[in-house]
Enzyme design. Structure first.
Site, PDB file in Angstrom:
ATOM      1  N   HIS A 287       0.818  -1.206   0.000  1.00 52.62           N
ATOM      2  CA  HIS A 287       0.000   0.000   0.000  1.00 52.62           C
ATOM      3  C   HIS A 287       0.858   1.265   0.000  1.00 52.62           C
ATOM      4  O   HIS A 287       1.648   1.482   0.933  1.00 52.62           O
ATOM      5  CB  HIS A 287      -0.887  -0.026   1.258  1.00 52.62           C
ATOM      6  CG  HIS A 287      -1.806   1.125   1.394  1.00 52.62           C
ATOM      7  ND1 HIS A 287      -1.794   1.955   2.502  1.00 52.62           N
ATOM      8  CD2 HIS A 287      -2.785   1.591   0.585  1.00 52.62           C
ATOM      9  CE1 HIS A 287      -2.746   2.870   2.370  1.00 52.62           C
ATOM     10  NE2 HIS A 287      -3.352   2.670   1.206  1.00 52.62           N
TER      11      HIS A 287
ATOM     12  N   HIS B 168      -0.423  11.010  -1.950  1.00 51.79           N
ATOM     13  CA  HIS B 168      -1.722  10.612  -1.391  1.00 51.79           C
ATOM     14  C   HIS B 168      -2.631  11.781  -1.014  1.00 51.79           C
ATOM     15  O   HIS B 168      -3.777  11.865  -1.441  1.00 51.79           O
ATOM     16  CB  HIS B 168      -1.524   9.726  -0.166  1.00 51.79           C
ATOM     17  CG  HIS B 168      -2.816   9.318   0.469  1.00 51.79           C
ATOM     18  ND1 HIS B 168      -3.446  10.072   1.444  1.00 51.79           N
ATOM     19  CD2 HIS B 168      -3.633   8.276   0.228  1.00 51.79           C
ATOM     20  CE1 HIS B 168      -4.581   9.492   1.780  1.00 51.79           C
ATOM     21  NE2 HIS B 168      -4.720   8.400   1.067  1.00 51.79           N
TER      22      HIS B 168
HETATM   23  O1  G3P Z   1      -5.914   0.869  -1.820  1.00 55.69           O
HETATM   24  C1  G3P Z   1      -6.791   1.215  -0.823  1.00 55.69           C
HETATM   25  C2  G3P Z   1      -6.464   2.470  -0.119  1.00 55.69           C
HETATM   26  O2  G3P Z   1      -5.359   3.077  -0.715  1.00 55.69           O
HETATM   27  C3  G3P Z   1      -7.552   3.427  -0.031  1.00 55.69           C
HETATM   28  O3  G3P Z   1      -7.322   4.409   0.923  1.00 55.69           O
HETATM   29  O4  G3P Z   1      -6.688   6.627   1.682  1.00 55.69           O
HETATM   30  O5  G3P Z   1      -4.973   4.881   1.555  1.00 55.69           O
HETATM   31  O6  G3P Z   1      -5.853   5.902  -0.510  1.00 55.69           O
HETATM   32  P1  G3P Z   1      -6.155   5.495   0.890  1.00 55.69           P
HETATM   33 CA    CA Z   2      -4.691   4.743  -2.158  1.00 57.66          CA
END
Ligand code: G3P
Ligand code: CA
Length: 289
Positions: free
Chosen positions: A39, A81
């Site tokens: 992630h 992000h």
């Molecule tokens: O891939 C799932 C996740 O990335 C969604 O939440 O806020 O980390 O982009 P976020």
């Molecule tokens: Ca994400």
């Protein structure tokens, strides 16, 4: 010799020692189900959404990375992000008068000056906010696969077409990459646009739609990707019962799972993928369950 044949030969010659080779074709996760996705890269160990986080995922033997794509003031796609640069760069120091430091208010050249690693640790002081081009080139170099999130699409009109154009230019829409790319978003409208523009591209909707609404999602999304805290085995099977736009059962990649217990719980629910900041922890949890 084909890479996989070469690996088989090497394995035969060297025995189990060959299994320790950090090559893209003998990844740690290849035998692991569900699929493990790093992630924002391996973001527990390197600054999120940087090339270092992609490299770290590769070092850990992880073949899938997730990222977040947004757009600069002058129209460059960058991997970051938050909608602001404040948390993950030194933008406050470099541009003190520019609060709230939104990505969309800075040019690509300005963002390229920022340190996107020191906030995480001094070893990463040279990390930058990557452009999407540089990011996918690094993912490709590692022969990894990409779960690309279009982040905050409402702020960036046309970002879907632009993202697909960059991916196409970088070779990510060819037949060889078809199984190596998924585009996901919290925005159903954005995902629908991606599906309309390039129907061959696999897509994932981020969220936990009601089961009654799944028939609509199944017209443009191949995956339903919910928070781990929102799912049950019943929900996962309900999703699997629908057929997506490519004629296959809808899949479930859940996020963000960083503990052994949660990894085992969601694996028990039957998810297809686990998105995690700690891919090594999840991989170990799946193997020792
Ligand atoms: O891939 C799932 C996740 O990335 C969604 O939440 O806020 O980390 O982009 P976020
Ligand atoms: Ca994400």
């Amino acid at each position: 010799m084909h890479a996989r044949a070469a690996v088989a030969t090497t394995t035969a010659l060297l025995g189990t020692a060959a299994l320790l080779l950090p090559t893209s074709d003998v990844r740690a996760q290849d035998s692991a189900r569900p699929t493990v996705i790093a992630h924002r890269g391996a973001s527990a160990y390197a600054p999120e959404n940087t090339l270092a986080a992609v490299d770290k995922a590769d070092e850990l033997g992880i073949g899938w990375v997730e990222n977040d794509v947004q757009r600069t003031r002058d129209g460059e796609l960058v991997v970051v992000h938050d909608d602001s640069l404040q948390r993950t760069t030194d933008v406050e120091e470099v541009f003190p008068g520019r609060a709230p430091w939104k990505v969309k208010d800075f040019t690509a050249a300005e963002i390229a000056r920022l340190d996107a690693g020191s906030w995480f640790g001094p070893a990463y002081a040279n990390a930058r906010v990557p452009t999407l081009e540089r990011y996918v080139a690094r993912v490709d170099r590692h022969h990894q696969k990409l779960l690309l999130e279009i982040k905050n699409p409402e702020l960036y009109p046309g970002i879907e077409g632009q993202t697909l154009k960059v991916l196409g230019n970088e070779g990510w829409l060819d037949r060889l990459h078809a199984k190596r790319l998924i585009v996901q978003s919290f925005s159903a409208a954005s995902l629908r646009t991606v599906h309309q523009l390039k129907p061959a591209v696999k897509t994932g909707f981020l969220g936990t739609p009601a089961v009654a609404d799944l028939p609509v999602y199944a017209t443009f999304a191949d995956q339903i990707n919910p928070s781990h805290s929102s799912i049950s085995a019943g929900y996962v099977s309900a999703v699997h019962a629908f057929t997506g736009p490519h004629g296959r059962p809808l899949e479930v990649f859940t996020w963000t799972v960083n503990s052994t217990a949660t990894a085992r719980r969601v694996a028990g629910h039957g998810v297809d993928g686990i998105i995690t900041n700690k891919p090594d922890v999840v991989l170990k949890a799946l193997r020792t369950a």
